[in-house]
Write an enzyme that holds these catalytic residues in place. Sequence first.
Site, PDB file in Angstrom:
ATOM      1  CB  CYS A 264      19.233  56.212  54.883  1.00 46.96           C
ATOM      2  SG  CYS A 264      19.786  56.408  53.235  1.00 46.96           S
TER       3      CYS A 264
ATOM      4  CB  CYS B 215      12.387  68.712  59.866  1.00 42.97           C
ATOM      5  SG  CYS B 215      12.875  70.302  60.663  1.00 42.97           S
TER       6      CYS B 215
ATOM      7  CB  CYS C 174      15.742  71.647  58.254  1.00 38.53           C
ATOM      8  SG  CYS C 174      14.229  71.502  57.437  1.00 38.53           S
TER       9      CYS C 174
ATOM     10  CB  CYS D 128      12.583  75.235  59.445  1.00 37.49           C
ATOM     11  SG  CYS D 128      13.226  73.917  60.138  1.00 37.49           S
TER      12      CYS D 128
ATOM     13  CB  CYS E 255       9.452  72.906  58.908  1.00 38.87           C
ATOM     14  SG  CYS E 255      10.569  71.843  57.951  1.00 38.87           S
TER      15      CYS E 255
HETATM   16 FE    FE Z   1      12.812  71.813  58.826  1.00 41.60          FE
END
Ligand code: FE
Length: 129
Positions: A114, A91, A42, A45, A94
């Site tokens: 995707c 995610c 990510c 984060c 976060c």
């Molecule tokens: Fe994240």
Amino acid sequence: MNDDDLKQKLTPEEFHVLRQKGTEAPFSGELYNEKRIGTYVCKVCGTELFSSDTKFDSGTGWPSFTDPTNLEHVTLAEDTSHGMVRTEVLCKQCGSHLGHVFPDGPGEKGTRYCINSVCLNFVPTSHEK
Ligand code: FE
């Protein structure tokens, strides 16, 4: 990190996609053609999200994966925007928007994640000792 802080850290496009559920232009992302072995994390984060093992060329213009590294690291949510019913991928750590998952993937589970390139950082696996 709140959105005011993230505005300083991210580019305007990254902020729009990650925090305002935007979509990058197809074929624009630098990770679309990334073929090295490694891990996709990510951008906000750093949570590990996808592995090069599951990346495939979908032809769509966005990085595509058959599975997340760990289903516990993502949140799936129904998204009815733009007159479609889609499943959004976020995610879990976060809450940032990553992309969508579709039921037309090539793997055993038939899932195609995707994902916007700008939502990810790529960490290549080092072959050095
Ligand atoms: Fe994240």
